[in-house]
Design an enzyme around this catalytic site. Structure first.
Site, short mmCIF file in Angstrom:
data_model
loop_
_atom_site.label_atom_id
_atom_site.label_comp_id
_atom_site.label_asym_id
_atom_site.label_seq_id
_atom_site.Cartn_x
_atom_site.Cartn_y
_atom_site.Cartn_z
N LYS A 11 0.81 -1.22 0.00
CA LYS A 11 0.00 0.00 0.00
C LYS A 11 0.86 1.29 0.00
CE LYS A 11 -4.00 -2.12 2.33
NZ LYS A 11 -4.92 -2.01 3.49
N TYR A 51 -12.54 -2.03 -3.16
CA TYR A 51 -13.02 -2.04 -1.77
C TYR A 51 -14.54 -1.87 -1.69
CZ TYR A 51 -8.44 -2.18 0.52
OH TYR A 51 -7.21 -2.57 1.00
N ARG A 104 2.73 -6.17 9.18
CA ARG A 104 2.07 -5.01 9.79
C ARG A 104 2.72 -4.61 11.11
NH1 ARG A 104 -4.00 -6.82 7.87
NH2 ARG A 104 -4.12 -5.48 6.03
N ASN A 114 -1.88 0.48 6.74
CA ASN A 114 -1.34 -0.75 7.30
C ASN A 114 -0.53 -1.59 6.31
OD1 ASN A 114 -3.47 -1.64 5.84
ND2 ASN A 114 -4.56 -2.62 7.52
N HIS A 117 -2.25 -5.45 1.71
CA HIS A 117 -3.55 -6.14 1.58
C HIS A 117 -3.28 -7.58 1.17
CE1 HIS A 117 -7.56 -7.25 0.17
NE2 HIS A 117 -6.92 -7.84 -0.83
N GLU A 128 -9.87 -10.61 -7.28
CA GLU A 128 -8.89 -9.53 -7.11
C GLU A 128 -7.74 -9.67 -8.11
OE1 GLU A 128 -9.94 -8.89 -2.37
OE2 GLU A 128 -7.97 -9.68 -2.91
P1 GDP Z 1 -7.84 -6.54 6.15
O1 GDP Z 1 -8.50 -7.69 5.44
O2 GDP Z 1 -6.97 -6.98 7.30
O3 GDP Z 1 -7.10 -5.62 5.21
O4 GDP Z 1 -9.00 -5.67 6.85
P2 GDP Z 1 -10.48 -5.24 6.42
O5 GDP Z 1 -10.96 -6.02 5.24
O6 GDP Z 1 -11.31 -5.26 7.66
O7 GDP Z 1 -10.32 -3.71 6.02
C1 GDP Z 1 -9.79 -3.35 4.76
C2 GDP Z 1 -8.88 -2.18 4.93
O8 GDP Z 1 -9.64 -1.05 5.34
C3 GDP Z 1 -7.81 -2.32 6.03
O9 GDP Z 1 -6.68 -3.05 5.62
C4 GDP Z 1 -7.47 -0.87 6.31
O10 GDP Z 1 -6.59 -0.33 5.33
C5 GDP Z 1 -8.85 -0.21 6.17
N1 GDP Z 1 -9.49 -0.07 7.48
C6 GDP Z 1 -10.05 -1.04 8.24
N2 GDP Z 1 -10.53 -0.54 9.40
C7 GDP Z 1 -10.28 0.80 9.35
C8 GDP Z 1 -10.54 1.89 10.25
O11 GDP Z 1 -11.10 1.73 11.32
N3 GDP Z 1 -10.12 3.13 9.82
C9 GDP Z 1 -9.51 3.34 8.63
N4 GDP Z 1 -9.13 4.58 8.28
N5 GDP Z 1 -9.24 2.33 7.77
C10 GDP Z 1 -9.62 1.09 8.12
#
Ligand code: GDP
Length: 140
Positions: A11, A51, A104, A114, A117, A128
């Site tokens: 990212k 997303y 991470r 973070n 992905h 994807e």
């Molecule tokens: P992942 O599968 O571990 O990447 O997590 P998720 O699918 O839950 O979320 C997708 C992405 O959205 C995450 O990797 C973060 O970049 C972003 N994200 C998730 N939770 C938050 C949050 O609370 N705040 C913000 N700004 N970004 C978030």
């Protein structure tokens, strides 16, 4: 264990800090092979499509702004049980909860910024990968 492919993104927070090679070193040390890779600057439409599952979440706008803020590196990773293995190598979404040695824990700045992905299931991995790579760009 079956050989799988998973989709990865390095990212903007990581590419901006020149960490592509450092992230790739963790990936390769874990036994995953990088079988396709390219650096792109995502369009807003690409990020919103990628997303879309999160479009009702309060952080969606912030997430899309972040993903288009700088170049990313999109990748296909291959290996035994690659989808779950890469999730382990990445660590928890929030770096504060990520295990020692994970990407991470090592590099992420925050729950949003973070660093990486990784796909969460075979169906999402296939979709994807197809969003960003033609079949002949993946060389195993
Ligand atoms: P992942 O599968 O571990 O990447 O997590 P998720 O699918 O839950 O979320 C997708 C992405 O959205 C995450 O990797 C973060 O970049 C972003 N994200 C998730 N939770 C938050 C949050 O609370 N705040 C913000 N700004 N970004 C978030």
């Amino acid at each position: 264990m079956a050989i799988q492919r998973t989709f990865s993104i390095i990212k903007p927070d990581a590419t901006e800090r020149n960490l592509t090679g450092a992230v790739n070193a963790v990936i390769e040390k874990a036994g995953l092979r990088i079988v396709a890779q390219k650096r792109i600057h995502m369009t807003r439409q690409q990020a919103e499509t990628f997303y879309a599952v999160h479009k009702e979440r309060p952080f969606f706008g912030e997430l899309v702004d972040f993903m288009v803020s700088a170049p990313v590196v999109v990748q296909v990773l291959e290996g035994d049980n690659a989808i779950a293995k890469y999730r382990d190598v990445m660590g928890a979404t929030n770096p504060a909860n990520a295990a020692e040695g994970t990407i991470r824990k090592l590099f992420a700045k925050s729950v949003g910024e973070n660093s990486v992905h990784g796909s969460d299931a075979p169906e999402t991995a296939a979709l994807e990968i197809a969003q960003f790579f033609a079949g002949n760009e993946i060389v195993g």
